[in-house]
Design an enzyme around this catalytic site. Structure first.
Site, mmCIF file in Angstrom:
data_model
loop_
_atom_site.group_PDB
_atom_site.id
_atom_site.type_symbol
_atom_site.label_atom_id
_atom_site.label_comp_id
_atom_site.label_asym_id
_atom_site.label_seq_id
_atom_site.Cartn_x
_atom_site.Cartn_y
_atom_site.Cartn_z
ATOM 1 N N MET A 1 17.964 -3.205 5.044
ATOM 2 C CA MET A 1 19.309 -3.470 5.564
ATOM 3 C C MET A 1 20.232 -2.259 5.421
ATOM 4 O O MET A 1 19.902 -1.285 4.737
ATOM 5 C CB MET A 1 19.917 -4.674 4.835
ATOM 6 C CG MET A 1 19.155 -5.969 5.055
ATOM 7 S SD MET A 1 19.878 -7.379 4.188
ATOM 8 C CE MET A 1 21.445 -7.569 5.063
ATOM 9 N N HIS A 2 21.368 -2.337 6.097
ATOM 10 C CA HIS A 2 22.530 -1.456 5.905
ATOM 11 C C HIS A 2 22.385 -0.057 6.494
ATOM 12 O O HIS A 2 23.365 0.687 6.525
ATOM 13 C CB HIS A 2 22.887 -1.306 4.418
ATOM 14 C CG HIS A 2 22.902 -2.560 3.636
ATOM 15 N ND1 HIS A 2 23.623 -3.675 4.009
ATOM 16 C CD2 HIS A 2 22.266 -2.910 2.481
ATOM 17 C CE1 HIS A 2 23.450 -4.633 3.122
ATOM 18 N NE2 HIS A 2 22.622 -4.205 2.201
ATOM 19 N N ASP B 1 15.605 -7.841 5.416
ATOM 20 C CA ASP B 1 14.391 -8.034 4.618
ATOM 21 C C ASP B 1 14.477 -9.211 3.647
ATOM 22 O O ASP B 1 13.513 -9.975 3.498
ATOM 23 C CB ASP B 1 14.008 -6.749 3.878
ATOM 24 C CG ASP B 1 15.146 -6.118 3.092
ATOM 25 O OD1 ASP B 1 16.249 -6.716 3.012
ATOM 26 O OD2 ASP B 1 14.950 -5.014 2.564
#
Length: 484
Positions: free
Chosen positions: A79-80, A235
């Site tokens: 992520m991110h 995830d």
């Protein structure tokens, strides 16, 4: 057949499952992380595509008929990450990853704006996407001016696979641009970082179709063109789908590179002050809360590296019988910490070292330190309105029985271990691919695995662990400001 693709930090995993959700075969492609400066963490998105090619190539070599029978694809990913594209979909710079903390000052500045916490339900953490874009604007203005789309890592895979610029709720909730309660982009928050919705991907739920496999790639892999690609999930939400952690009261503890204490919720329950993440789940109209620690197995791997031992060798030295804490305390803040401190500059320490502190004592302290970090997350979840009665352990660290005993005793709740099988993010992604392709009820697909064993808290060591946790908690304020 259904295909799950999980883009992790260390590699891409491709998993085939059949219509009964039984894993059939998997392939893998390794990835490296570039750290050009302290606190930086980057990857070239082209490497993701090559790793995905290798992973699917392994499946084509070993199970060509099964790969040809795939009817749906699901995506999961780290992520991110800020993947910046120009108007021709060319990558403008290496992707700034989830564990990059260069934008901690920008994150603090955004977090000082009360609209961010009110709309997203979260602190603006340095690892989130929005502060990375503020950093790019301040330090790489020419690149910022050319940005046509900001994609998350798995959604760059989607662009390659399908040509679609799309994302879904669970991953987008970690950008600091999503109105998490209303499940839509916030124009107000985008404007606060110099962007607008035109530079964001379209949004769907994780169970919905978000693209179809391009003919060129289908021909290369011996697959059908036009196979539906699900929205997928970040995830942790994908792992939750794989573990069946989708209903109220269900929770897991993930012992991976980072550590996560994950709880599913039927309602939106934000509490930013606790430093708990409150995100959309991959299933429609569901949410989840997470306590996140940045260095879980990474802490043990660090110790393994400096002692020239494998991580499994270090834990084997302790045996399986839980020991009382020795007085040696480890803070696992090797790259800062999220829950409960949101501190990108704090760093780890050993406290209480003595002449008798050998390798086994250091290992024990590392395992206990990570267990106590999970206890911090448990306390933060409780303050956010979620109380857990038990958790299921997943991730590589869950193979250590000693570590499971330490976590159960530190948390004071039972820790279940699922029966042998692959229930991680790639499996969850494959389940989402199945749902998108067939229209099946998500809750009948995302069911939990059988439990093979349960580790109960060690009542005889409960007080010793409580005392050690108090020492652990006292250390952070003692070292704050002197370890940066």
């Amino acid at each position: 057949m259904y295909l799950g693709l999980d883009l992790g930090t260390s590699g891409v995993k491709a998993l085939l499952i059949d219509g009964d959700q039984r894993p059939v075969a998997s392939g893998h492609g390794d990835l490296d992380v570039s750290r050009p400066h302290p606190g930086w963490s980057e990857q070239d998105p082209a490497d993701w595509l090559e790793a995905c090619e290798r992973a699917i190539g392994e499946l084509k070599s070993s199970h060509p008929k099964e790969l040809a029978a795939v009817k749906g694809i699901g995506l999961s990913g780290q992520m991110h990450g800020a993947t910046l594209l120009d108007r021709d979909d060319r990558v403008l710079r290496p992707c700034i990853l989830w564990n990059d903390v260069r934008s901690h000052a920008e994150a603090a500045s955004l977090d000082a704006d009360p609209h961010f916490r009110r709309i997203t339900g979260n602190i603006v953490f340095p690892g989130f996407t929005a502060p990375k874009l503020v950093w790019v604007k301040a330090n790489e203005l020419e690149i910022f001016a050319r940005i046509a789309k900001v994609l998350l890592p798995k959604d760059y895979l989607r662009l390659w696979l399908s040509g679609e610029r799309m994302s879904e709720m669970s991953d987008s909730a970690g950008t600091s641009w999503l109105d998490v309660g209303k499940r839509r982009w916030s124009g107000e928050l985008l404007a606060a970082t110099g962007l607008d919705e035109s530079r964001m991907p379209a949004l769907v739920e994780g169970t919905e179709q978000a693209g179809a496999l391009r003919a060129e790639l289908a021909s290369k892999w011996g697959m059908q063109a036009g196979i539906p690609i699900a929205g997928g999930a970040g995830d942790n939400a994908a792992s939750a789908c794989g573990m069946g952690t989708v209903g109220e009261g269900h929770a897991f503890v993930s012992l991976g590179t980072s550590g996560v204490l994950f709880a599913a919720n039927e309602a939106y329950l934000p509490n930013p002050a606790s430093a708990v993440h409150t995100f959309c789940h991959a299933l429609p109209q569901t949410w989840h809360q997470m306590g996140v620690i940045l260095s879980a197995t990474d802490s043990l791997n660090w110790l393994a590296g400096i002692t020239d031992r494998k991580a499994a060798e270090l834990t084997a030295e302790l045996g399986d019988d839980l020991r009382a804490p020795s007085g040696l305390t480890f803070l696992p803040y090797l790259s800062g910490e999220r829950t409960p401190y949101n501190d990108a500059t704090i760093r780890g320490v050993f406290a209480g070292l003595a002449h008798e502190s050998g390798r086994a004592a250091l290992t024990q302290a590392v395992l206990e330190g990570v267990a106590f970090a999970f206890r911090d997350s448990l306390e933060a979840l409780a303050s956010a309105g979620t109380r857990l009665e038990r958790v299921t352990a997943i991730g590589g660290g869950s193979r250590s029985l000693y570590w499971l005993k330490a976590i159960a005793t530190a948390l004071g709740i039972p820790v279940d271990v699922p029966a042998d099988g692959d229930f991680g993010a790639a499996f969850g992604a494959a389940r989402l691919g199945l749902i998108a392709a067939t229209g099946a009820d998500p809750r009948t697909i995302c069911t939990p695995p059988a439990t093979s064993a349960t580790t109960e808290p060690d009542a005889a060591l409960a007080q010793a662990y409580a005392d050690a946790y108090r020492r652990y908690r006292a250390l952070y304020p003692a070292i704050k400001g002197v370890t940066a």
